[in-house]
Write an enzyme that holds these catalytic residues in place. Structure first.
Site, PDB file in Angstrom:
ATOM      1  N   GLU A  14       0.825  -1.207   0.000  1.00 16.27           N
ATOM      2  CA  GLU A  14       0.000   0.000   0.000  1.00 16.27           C
ATOM      3  C   GLU A  14       0.862   1.262   0.000  1.00 16.27           C
ATOM      4  OE1 GLU A  14      -3.725  -0.971   2.653  1.00 16.27           O
ATOM      5  OE2 GLU A  14      -2.096  -2.338   3.063  1.00 16.27           O
ATOM      6  N   SER A 150      -6.308  -3.797   1.726  1.00 14.51           N
ATOM      7  CA  SER A 150      -7.072  -3.330   0.557  1.00 14.51           C
ATOM      8  C   SER A 150      -7.601  -4.445  -0.343  1.00 14.51           C
ATOM      9  CB  SER A 150      -6.224  -2.378  -0.289  1.00 14.51           C
ATOM     10  OG  SER A 150      -5.802  -1.306   0.497  1.00 14.51           O
ATOM     11  N   TYR A 222     -12.761  -2.507  -5.668  1.00 22.26           N
ATOM     12  CA  TYR A 222     -11.901  -1.432  -5.199  1.00 22.26           C
ATOM     13  C   TYR A 222     -11.396  -0.562  -6.345  1.00 22.26           C
ATOM     14  CZ  TYR A 222     -11.815  -2.722  -0.325  1.00 22.26           C
ATOM     15  OH  TYR A 222     -12.175  -2.955   0.960  1.00 22.26           O
ATOM     16  N   ARG A 261     -10.384   2.596  11.853  1.00 27.81           N
ATOM     17  CA  ARG A 261     -11.596   2.371  11.057  1.00 27.81           C
ATOM     18  C   ARG A 261     -11.999   0.912  11.200  1.00 27.81           C
ATOM     19  NH1 ARG A 261     -10.243   2.171   5.686  1.00 27.81           N
ATOM     20  NH2 ARG A 261     -10.997   0.052   5.607  1.00 27.81           N
ATOM     21  N   ASP A 263     -14.375  -2.129   9.933  1.00 24.38           N
ATOM     22  CA  ASP A 263     -15.190  -2.568   8.799  1.00 24.38           C
ATOM     23  C   ASP A 263     -16.230  -3.572   9.278  1.00 24.38           C
ATOM     24  OD1 ASP A 263     -13.716  -0.967   7.135  1.00 24.38           O
ATOM     25  OD2 ASP A 263     -12.414  -2.574   6.404  1.00 24.38           O
ATOM     26  N   GLU A 277     -13.025  -6.454  10.449  1.00 26.49           N
ATOM     27  CA  GLU A 277     -11.633  -6.147  10.798  1.00 26.49           C
ATOM     28  C   GLU A 277     -11.514  -4.705  11.271  1.00 26.49           C
ATOM     29  OE1 GLU A 277      -8.838  -5.278   7.843  1.00 26.49           O
ATOM     30  OE2 GLU A 277     -10.272  -4.203   6.610  1.00 26.49           O
ATOM     31  N   ASN A 279      -8.732  -1.307  11.133  1.00 21.64           N
ATOM     32  CA  ASN A 279      -7.547  -0.738  10.490  1.00 21.64           C
ATOM     33  C   ASN A 279      -7.001   0.363  11.388  1.00 21.64           C
ATOM     34  OD1 ASN A 279      -7.888  -1.990   7.621  1.00 21.64           O
ATOM     35  ND2 ASN A 279      -9.897  -1.247   8.221  1.00 21.64           N
ATOM     36  N   GLY A 283      -6.654   5.135   5.658  1.00 23.10           N
ATOM     37  CA  GLY A 283      -6.197   6.064   4.627  1.00 23.10           C
ATOM     38  C   GLY A 283      -6.593   7.508   4.924  1.00 23.10           C
TER      39      GLY A 283
HETATM   40  N1  ADP Z   1     -17.181 -12.663   5.257  1.00 22.21           N
HETATM   41  C1  ADP Z   1     -17.460 -11.763   4.315  1.00 22.21           C
HETATM   42  N2  ADP Z   1     -18.696 -11.728   3.751  1.00 22.21           N
HETATM   43  C2  ADP Z   1     -19.006 -10.826   2.788  1.00 22.21           C
HETATM   44  N3  ADP Z   1     -18.130  -9.919   2.302  1.00 22.21           N
HETATM   45  C3  ADP Z   1     -16.876  -9.908   2.826  1.00 22.21           C
HETATM   46  C4  ADP Z   1     -16.487 -10.830   3.836  1.00 22.21           C
HETATM   47  N4  ADP Z   1     -15.189 -10.591   4.134  1.00 22.21           N
HETATM   48  C5  ADP Z   1     -14.801  -9.578   3.353  1.00 22.21           C
HETATM   49  N5  ADP Z   1     -15.802  -9.155   2.567  1.00 22.21           N
HETATM   50  C6  ADP Z   1     -15.739  -8.040   1.589  1.00 22.21           C
HETATM   51  O1  ADP Z   1     -14.368  -7.780   1.279  1.00 22.21           O
HETATM   52  C7  ADP Z   1     -13.985  -6.469   1.732  1.00 22.21           C
HETATM   53  C8  ADP Z   1     -12.581  -6.514   2.308  1.00 22.21           C
HETATM   54  O2  ADP Z   1     -12.537  -7.410   3.396  1.00 22.21           O
HETATM   55  P1  ADP Z   1     -11.802  -7.057   4.755  1.00 22.21           P
HETATM   56  O3  ADP Z   1     -11.957  -8.228   5.665  1.00 22.21           O
HETATM   57  O4  ADP Z   1     -12.280  -5.749   5.268  1.00 22.21           O
HETATM   58  O5  ADP Z   1     -10.256  -6.993   4.323  1.00 22.21           O
HETATM   59  P2  ADP Z   1      -9.304  -5.813   3.787  1.00 22.21           P
HETATM   60  O6  ADP Z   1     -10.102  -4.543   3.795  1.00 22.21           O
HETATM   61  O7  ADP Z   1      -8.163  -5.790   4.759  1.00 22.21           O
HETATM   62  O8  ADP Z   1      -8.860  -6.242   2.451  1.00 22.21           O
HETATM   63  C9  ADP Z   1     -15.058  -6.105   2.756  1.00 22.21           C
HETATM   64  O9  ADP Z   1     -15.200  -4.707   2.868  1.00 22.21           O
HETATM   65  C10 ADP Z   1     -16.295  -6.772   2.167  1.00 22.21           C
HETATM   66  O10 ADP Z   1     -16.812  -6.012   1.107  1.00 22.21           O
HETATM   67 MG    MG Z   2     -11.411  -3.818   5.143  1.00 17.68          MG
END
Ligand code: ADP
Ligand code: MG
Length: 316
Positions: A14, A150, A222, A261, A263, A277, A279, A283
């Protein structure tokens, strides 16, 4: 007026986002009247910090090193105060598996999961356990590397046939991966910022709304233009309250400080919430979610940066 080292860039995947976050923090700190010392975190980081001896470090590093406690540990050794969470919270949040254990132990909802290291597959035959896991979590399921980033390395598996490739992809980012229950629903980000007294407060919620219905491709979500961000998210007061409380509870459980932040997923059916998760260095770019949320709360970018810095100095 303080001498502030802004740490940015680094070796993380990143890096580019971090350079933008750092440049924006730099501008804000200058407008606030501070002396700014920008540092691209590389092999001379410790040497430069020792020579410059700043009053405080503003950490604008995302992902590896800056978000996982590595740089925080070095700053502790050097006796330089820094923004955001301390080492232990960074370590917990940078490892999604560890974070999920902390959350579950505290009764904070997070989607069911099973996690394995590469060695479990290579040396202990973990592949034989996949059918039982798949049955428990059901399809589609989400495969992700334990390490932050990300949506990098995150894959959906629609059937058992998709799982091996999804695992290979996730293992290319980390030695530990998790298989997680898929939550159909809405994607919410709740930024938490401490007030001047150090009390964590949830900022207005941001919802990521995909423009196309390609739910199975996170990486595409993304890409610019494929996701729209709505702030404040269109939620009734009860849901807004619950999501905000849950985010603050997760923030506290993980030991975050300053800002973070969280999520979340809002289940399409029933309105339950799950924490995905946290963060610890969200950002700070023009399109990032924390500055948007702060703006919606009437906190300008400069005021946000001023608060984060003040919290770091107060802690010291
Ligand atoms: N168990 C889940 N069910 C549905 N969507 C998910 C799930 N895990 C992740 N996502 C989707 O993927 C995105 C990124 O996942 P996340 O766990 O926040 O990891 P990172 O942001 O570190 O890549 C989430 O914002 C969501 O849109
Ligand atoms: Mg995330």
């Amino acid at each position: 007026m303080s001498r502030v080292a802004v740490l940015m860039g680094g070796r993380s995947l990143e890096r580019q986002v971090s350079l933008k976050s750092g440049a924006r923090a730099e501008d804000a700190l200058e407008r606030l009247g501070h002396e700014v010392l920008p540092i691209d975190a590389g092999p001379d980081l410790v040497e430069r910090l020792s020579t410059l001896a700043p009053d405080v470090a503003f950490i604008a590093l995302h992902g590896r090193d800056g978000e996982d406690g590595t740089v925080q540990e070095l700053l502790d050794v050097l006796g330089i105060p820094y923004t955001g969470s301390r080492v232990s919270a960074c370590i917990s949040c940078a490892d999604k598996v560890l974070a999920k254990h902390v959350l579950r132990d505290r009764g904070i909802p997070t989607p069911d999961w099973h996690a394995f290291s590469e060695t479990a597959f290579r040396e202990l035959g973990a592949a034989q356990a996949l059918p039982a896991i798949e049955e428990r979590l059901a399809f589609p399921l989400v495969v992700k590397p334990a390490g932050q980033g990300s949506a990098l390395g995150i894959k959906f598996a629609r059937t058992a046939a998709d799982v091996p490739m999804a695992l290979v992809s996730a293992f290319s980012y980390d030695r530990k991966v998790l298989l997680e229950r898929y939550v159909p629903g809405r994607d919410l980000a709740v930024s938490v910022l401490e007030d001047a007294d150090g009390e964590p407060r949830a900022l207005p919620i941001v919802e990521a709304v995909p423009n196309e219905e390609d739910f199975y491709d996170f990486e595409a979500r993304y890409e610019i233009g494929r996701t729209r961000f709505v702030c404040p998210a269109e939620l009734d007061d009860e849901l807004t309250g619950r999501a905000s409380e849950l985010a603050v509870a997760a923030y506290r459980a993980l030991g975050c400080e300053g800002f973070a932040r969280i999520d979340l997923m809002l289940h399409a059916d029933g309105g339950e919430l799950d924490v995905l998760e946290a963060n610890v260095v969200p950002g700070l770019t023009e399109t990032s979610l924390l500055p948007q949320a702060a703006e919606a709360a009437g906190i300008s970018f400069d005021a946000l940066i001023a608060r984060v810095l003040e919290l770091a100095l107060n802690r010291a």
